[in-house]
Design an enzyme around this catalytic site. Structure first.
Site, PDB file in Angstrom:
ATOM      1  N   ASP A   1      -2.523  -1.750  10.157  1.00  0.00           N
ATOM      2  CA  ASP A   1      -2.516  -3.133   9.656  1.00  0.00           C
ATOM      3  C   ASP A   1      -1.882  -4.123  10.634  1.00  0.00           C
ATOM      4  O   ASP A   1      -2.269  -5.287  10.701  1.00  0.00           O
ATOM      5  CB  ASP A   1      -1.867  -3.243   8.265  1.00  0.00           C
ATOM      6  CG  ASP A   1      -0.479  -2.624   8.191  1.00  0.00           C
ATOM      7  OD1 ASP A   1      -0.041  -1.994   9.176  1.00  0.00           O
ATOM      8  OD2 ASP A   1       0.158  -2.750   7.121  1.00  0.00           O
TER       9      ASP A   1
ATOM     10  N   ARG B   1      -8.115  -3.191  -0.599  1.00  0.00           N
ATOM     11  CA  ARG B   1      -9.185  -4.184  -0.599  1.00  0.00           C
ATOM     12  C   ARG B   1     -10.438  -3.656   0.060  1.00  0.00           C
ATOM     13  O   ARG B   1     -10.377  -2.870   1.004  1.00  0.00           O
ATOM     14  CB  ARG B   1      -8.747  -5.417   0.204  1.00  0.00           C
ATOM     15  CG  ARG B   1      -7.671  -6.196  -0.484  1.00  0.00           C
ATOM     16  CD  ARG B   1      -7.588  -7.536   0.172  1.00  0.00           C
ATOM     17  NE  ARG B   1      -6.272  -7.682   0.754  1.00  0.00           N
ATOM     18  CZ  ARG B   1      -5.827  -8.828   1.227  1.00  0.00           C
ATOM     19  NH1 ARG B   1      -6.590  -9.896   1.232  1.00  0.00           N
ATOM     20  NH2 ARG B   1      -4.622  -8.902   1.724  1.00  0.00           N
TER      21      ARG B   1
ATOM     22  N   SER C   1      -2.868   1.681   6.866  1.00  0.00           N
ATOM     23  CA  SER C   1      -1.537   1.231   7.294  1.00  0.00           C
ATOM     24  C   SER C   1      -0.486   2.329   7.281  1.00  0.00           C
ATOM     25  O   SER C   1       0.533   2.242   6.576  1.00  0.00           O
ATOM     26  CB  SER C   1      -1.098   0.073   6.396  1.00  0.00           C
ATOM     27  OG  SER C   1      -2.133  -0.866   6.316  1.00  0.00           O
TER      28      SER C   1
HETATM   29  C1  BG6 Z   1      -2.233  -7.644   3.913  1.00  0.00           C
HETATM   30  C2  BG6 Z   1      -3.053  -6.932   4.950  1.00  0.00           C
HETATM   31  O1  BG6 Z   1      -2.489  -8.997   3.944  1.00  0.00           O
HETATM   32  O2  BG6 Z   1      -0.881  -7.401   4.194  1.00  0.00           O
HETATM   33  C3  BG6 Z   1      -2.761  -5.455   4.858  1.00  0.00           C
HETATM   34  O3  BG6 Z   1      -4.413  -7.166   4.748  1.00  0.00           O
HETATM   35  C4  BG6 Z   1      -1.294  -5.217   5.056  1.00  0.00           C
HETATM   36  O4  BG6 Z   1      -3.479  -4.767   5.815  1.00  0.00           O
HETATM   37  C5  BG6 Z   1      -0.519  -6.039   4.090  1.00  0.00           C
HETATM   38  O5  BG6 Z   1      -1.001  -3.852   4.904  1.00  0.00           O
HETATM   39  C6  BG6 Z   1       0.942  -5.905   4.318  1.00  0.00           C
HETATM   40  O6  BG6 Z   1       1.682  -6.544   3.307  1.00  0.00           O
HETATM   41  P1  BG6 Z   1       2.112  -5.882   1.944  1.00  0.00           P
HETATM   42  O7  BG6 Z   1       3.233  -6.722   1.514  1.00  0.00           O
HETATM   43  O8  BG6 Z   1       0.941  -5.964   1.062  1.00  0.00           O
HETATM   44  O9  BG6 Z   1       2.553  -4.495   2.246  1.00  0.00           O
HETATM   45  C1  GLC Z   2       4.590   1.563   7.368  1.00  0.00           C
HETATM   46  C2  GLC Z   2       3.503   2.302   8.092  1.00  0.00           C
HETATM   47  C3  GLC Z   2       2.926   1.436   9.189  1.00  0.00           C
HETATM   48  C4  GLC Z   2       2.524   0.122   8.627  1.00  0.00           C
HETATM   49  C5  GLC Z   2       3.668  -0.523   7.929  1.00  0.00           C
HETATM   50  C6  GLC Z   2       3.306  -1.846   7.313  1.00  0.00           C
HETATM   51  O1  GLC Z   2       5.629   1.386   8.257  1.00  0.00           O
HETATM   52  O2  GLC Z   2       4.013   3.484   8.621  1.00  0.00           O
HETATM   53  O3  GLC Z   2       1.841   2.087   9.777  1.00  0.00           O
HETATM   54  O4  GLC Z   2       2.065  -0.681   9.666  1.00  0.00           O
HETATM   55  O5  GLC Z   2       4.133   0.332   6.934  1.00  0.00           O
HETATM   56  O6  GLC Z   2       2.329  -1.718   6.351  1.00  0.00           O
END
Ligand code: BG6
Ligand code: GLC
Ligand code: BG6
Ligand code: GLC
Length: 926
Positions: free
Chosen positions: A664, A539, A610
């Site tokens: 994240d 995003r 992340s």
């Molecule tokens: C989103 C966050 O809502 O959730 C991201 O903005 C995050 O930063 C993500 O990594 C985690 O959830 P998923 O299921 O998309 O991996």
């Molecule tokens: C993985 C990444 C970590 C992140 C998580 C959730 O574990 O290593 O940094 O926070 O995924 O997205």
């Protein structure tokens, strides 16, 4: 010659007179074709009423699902025990079904009397008597060497939700033992067997006698799809289409329905056919108002009906010259077996005379003819009524199958059908007359219903052993409270190891510093650009924060998909960042700035990235290793911010001021902390799994300074890398790990996060399919496809709101051609896997909150966790199980969970704002 003629004329005239007299008297019992067609039509309606969800509760004809899905197919084999309770005889049997279908079925049986006091006494005593009889049978036949499967024919209306359960709805016929109605009779039997001891059996199936009869006949004739009993009681079962059985989920295939037609008329629909004699019978019965059809038809009542008729006729002077004997006045002195003797072709009249004389009567020749005719009318009416109801069933089957003409077999049993000299012939004739488009073969269930019960038991045994295999497979995913405590304790050890200077470099839980020293306090302001990379979506956002006003953040964002070649690209010239910038970021950002009317503005940027980064400052972080689905080359070990800057520079089109790099979890914590200052933990349960929390600086040994706090990105996904949770990893976890982009790494994440749960499920499904327990044993290409179970599908499948059919349609949509049974199993597998995931996250979280509590020297801690991630958000049970586990494992902490509605971009912007303030504070002299 003339005299002989005259005599014979006189005699047949006399006979005719007697017959006419009886006919006149019993006209209400003589049913015309139209009346029979009418009764048949009424029964059809009653069947529909019983089958439908809306009307079943009030339906007289209960149409009970039997959970018997097919007639014998020859695969049944083994040695079984059978109990046959509820007909005129109680029997214990042994049934041996050989491998080879032709090899016949061997049976041994013994009848045990049931003393009257058991029929009306306590239910427990009745069942103990049954168990004692079984025990004595086993002893006598030296059977008890190995545990035997037992099939229980129980000839009363039972609500069955599975084959080895049956709740007695009401007694019928001559049974009325107390404490049985409303209870599961299989359980009562099991208890009784246990109580008498020394009987090594498994009660695997319970069937109605109609079902037993149908299955017995079905063993020899695969066309048999109806079972009828005309004995002490009367009833029928038949094979119905699943889609018409509202009470059972699923719409494919067929299931046998026990109609319990004996209750036809209990709601008044037969009132115009019920005579005063029937009412009298009913009133004197042990179940008045119940089983009205049965009382007009079956062996338990027909003899008594005749007696009442004879008594009345005698009293009216129509018989025995008005003479009545005590015996004739006594209930039960005239039985159905007498009707059979009286209606015999040869010797019937003599039998009549004898029987009447035994009743203390002195019958004339006329009387005997008249009595014989009474019997005929009563038994013929019975056959007529059965024919009418059976015609309705046959028509239904024919229409279900959309056939013009139906060829089918009806298995029949019961003493009336077996022993009445004319009953079968009459019944067949009337049925053929009523439904000429159904060619019916009637087969007597020679060996009773035990053989059929054995067939059902054989199938139940096969299913039970399959069930056991499935249970055994899934048992590995069930964690005991002790195991969860151990996980919590081990996680705690790893959290500490990650913080200690000497163990930090080798710790499995990396405990990375984030250089975020506090959560937002409301003073943050400004406009920021945020990138959010590493979850399901990539995003780009603009975040505007107005000072001093919480909830005054406005966000504009766009979502972009990241193609696989970028996630896992092996670009030689460009690393992943370059590619993202080249192909995506540039367009998105300028797009975005254009759209926002902010072209050429240079906004500070917060980058949610992340993945584990070894940060040395808020805007410095080396990528430790890729996780989840990323594996782009030439990134690990490099500074992420540098790489991003470098990539931007290459294009030279716009400039970005990268102020902060944020995990994240941290972004999420900050997003939520902006709303709730108690939020000091960030949790992601999404594609990946991770936690951050506010730690005391003095505990973070490898970062200088002892004052205040810093947020630590635990990277708990790496938990287990030092083999410390091998005891709870299953072979499926290992398989998934082996097939992943980073084998051996992120073991905890691979047991807890969305990206892998679906994969674990898929591996289990493949295994179960290999063992023939699913998908008819066929492993399709689709099932071999990695990643088909995305989190959203897993979540949908497990939703309680979904009916089985919808689950099936999701699976079919995924290309998995599943039956409803398959769907149940798939749902169970998903449940076992996701439950464990939620519990493991809960155990990890318990370790974190207890650590924070101890850090602060508190007996009790109140704290909030900010959460994000598709698994947490979409899964119907994950969050509940997670919370329950935390509550159980960290009883001294009151932990609230709040959902990050806005994603981590907002948090990244807040961090950027804090970082800028920090920077400005440092620059500007005070
Ligand atoms: C989103 C966050 O809502 O959730 C991201 O903005 C995050 O930063 C993500 O990594 C985690 O959830 P998923 O299921 O998309 O991996
Ligand atoms: C993985 C990444 C970590 C992140 C998580 C959730 O574990 O290593 O940094 O926070 O995924 O997205
Ligand atoms: C027997 C069956 O042959 O017939 C029983 O084995 C059944 O299961 C019985 O209940 C029905 O007939 P009756 O006349 O004994 O009630
Ligand atoms: C009674 C019972 C029924 C049984 C029938 C024949 O009607 O309610 O379950 O099948 O008798 O034995």
């Amino acid at each position: 010659m003339f005299a002989v003629h005259l005599l014979s004329f006189y005699f047949s005239k006399l006979q005719e007179d007697q017959i006419k007299k009886v006919d006149r008297y019993l006209y209400a019992m003589r049913l015309s074709d139209d009346q029979l067609a009418d009764i048949s039509a009424r029964f059809r309606q009653e069947m529909e009423k019983g089958l439908s969800n809306e009307s079943n509760a009030t339906a007289a004809v209960k149409m009970l699902p039997t959970h018997v899905y097919s007639t014998p197919d020859g695969s049944e084999k083994g040695e079984f025990l059978a109990l046959d309770l509820g007909g005129s005889k109680f029997k214990v049997l042994q049934v041996k079904v050989s491998e080879d279908r032709k090899g016949k079925v061997q049976m041994e049986s013994e009848t045990f009397p049931i003393p009257e006091e058991f029929l009306n006494g306590r239910g427990t005593e009745l069942f103990e008597h049954v168990a004692e009889s079984l025990k004595s049978f086993l002893r006598k036949h030296h059977i008890n060497h190995t545990r035997k499967a037992l099939g229980f024919t129980f000839s009363f209306p039972c609500a069955q939700s599975k084959i080895d359960e049956g709740v007695l709805l009401s007694w019928s016929k001559n049974f009325k033992a107390r404490g049985v109605q409303g209870n599961n009779v299989v359980q009562l039997l099991r208890k009784a067997i246990q109580k008498v001891g020394d009987v090594d059996v498994d009660v695997l199936a319970m069937v109605n006698d109609t079902v037993g009869a149908m299955m017995t006949c079905g063993y020899d004739d695969q066309n048999c799809e109806v079972g009828v009993i005309i004995g002490t009681g009367t009833n029928a079962c038949y094979i119905e289409e699943m889609r018409h059985i509202d009470l059972v989920e699923g719409d494919e295939g067929r299931m046998c329905i026990n109609t319990e037609w004996g209750a036809f008329g209990d709601d008044g629909v037969l009132d115009d056919f019920i005579t005063s004699f029937d009412r009298e019978i009913d009133a004197a019965s042990i179940n008045p108002g119940k089983q009205l059809f049965e009382k007009m038809v079956s062996g338990m009542y027909m003899g008594e009906l005749v007696r009442l008729i004879l008594l009345k006729m005698a009293k009216k002077g129509l018989l025995f010259r008005g003479q009545v004997s005590d015996a004739l006045r006594t209930k039960g002195t005239f039985q159905t077996k007498h009707i059979c003797l009286i209606e015999q072709y040869k010797g019937g009249l003599e039998n009549t005379k004898e029987i009447l004389e035994d009743l203390g009567l002195n019958p004339s020749e006329d009387d005997c003819i008249a009595v014989q005719h009474v019997c005929t009318i009563v038994s013929f009416r019975s056959a007529n009524l059965v024919a009418a109801a059976l015609a309705a069933i046959l028509t239904r089957i024919r229409e279900n199958k959309k056939l013009k003409t139906l060829r089918t077999t009806v298995g029949v049993d019961g003493t009336v059908y077996r022993t009445h000299p004319q009953y079968p012939k009459r019944l067949h004739k009337v049925v053929r007359h009523l439904v000429p488009d159904c060619h019916v073969r009637f087969v007597l269930s020679e060996s009773g219903s035990a053989k059929g019960a054995a067939m059902v038991t054989a199938v139940a045994q096969r299913l039970a052993s399959q069930r056991k295999e499935i249970d055994d497979t899934l048992a590995a995913f069930a964690l005991s409270p002790t195991q969860l405590q151990e996980v919590k304790a081990k996680m705690r050890v790893e959290l500490e190891r990650g913080l200690k200077k000497d163990s930090h470099p080798t710790a499995s839980v990396k405990m990375l510093p984030t250089y975020v020293y506090r959560t937002p306090d409301g003073t943050e302001r400004g406009k920021y650009l945020a990138l959010d990379l590493g979850g399901t979506n990539f995003r780009v956002l603009v975040v505007k924060i107005r000072t001093g006003m919480r909830n005054s953040v406005r966000m504009y964002n766009k979502i972009y998909a990241i193609p696989l070649e970028i996630m896992q690209g092996t670009g030689e010239e460009y690393n992943m960042f370059t590619i993202i910038i080249l192909y995506k970021l540039r367009n998105c950002i300028s797009d975005f700035l254009d759209y926002m009317g902010m072209k050429n503005t240079r906004l500070p940027l917060g980058f949610t990235f992340s993945f584990p980064c070894n940060q040395t400052g808020i805007d410095k972080g080396d990528l430790v290793c890729w996780t989840k689905g990323f594996k782009a080359t030439e990134c690990e070990g490099y500074d992420v911010v540098d790489m991003l800057r470098e990539a931007i520079k290459r294009r030279n089109e716009f400039d970005l001021d990268i102020v902060a790099i944020v995990n994240d979890t941290v972004g999420t914590m900050m997003t939520c902390a902006y709303e709730d200052p108690k939020c000091q933990i960030g949790l992601i349960a999404g594609t990946g799994s991770n936690v951050c929390y506010m730690e005391e600086m003095k505990n973070i040994e490898f970062v200088e300074g002892d004052e205040g706090q810093m947020c630590v990105n635990t990277e708990w996904g790496g938990f287990g890398a030092n083999d410390n949770i091998e005891d709870i990893r299953t072979r499926y976890d290992r398989e998934v790990d082996g097939g992943s982009l980073n084998p051996g790494k992120q073991r905890f994440e691979k047991m807890t996060s969305g990206m892998y749960l679906g994969e674990i499920v898929r591996r289990i499904l493949i295994d179960l399919t290999k063992h023939g327990l699913l998908f008819r044993g066929r492993i399709t290409e689709r099932l071999k496809t990695k990643g088909i179970f995305e989190t959203k599908f897993l979540s949908q499948i497990e939703s309680d709101r979904l009916a089985l059919l919808q689950v099936r349609s999701i699976l079919q949509h995924l290309g998995l051609d599943s039956t409803c049974d398959d769907s149940i199993i798939v749902k169970e597998v998903c449940g076992a896997v996701s439950r464990r995931a939620a519990q493991l996250c809960g155990a990890g979280m318990a370790a974190v909150v207890d650590k924070i509590r101890e850090n602060r020297g508190l007996d009790n801690l109140e704290i909030t966790v900010g959460v994000d991630g598709t698994l947490y958000k979409l899964h119907p049970h994950f969050s509940t199980i997670l919370k329950d586990t935390v509550r159980e494992l960290a009883p001294n902490c009151k932990v609230d969970f709040i959902l990050s509605e806005d994603g981590s971009g907002k948090g990244a912007a807040l961090i950027t704002a804090v970082a800028q303030q920090h920077y400005t504070d440092k620059q500007e002299p005070h």
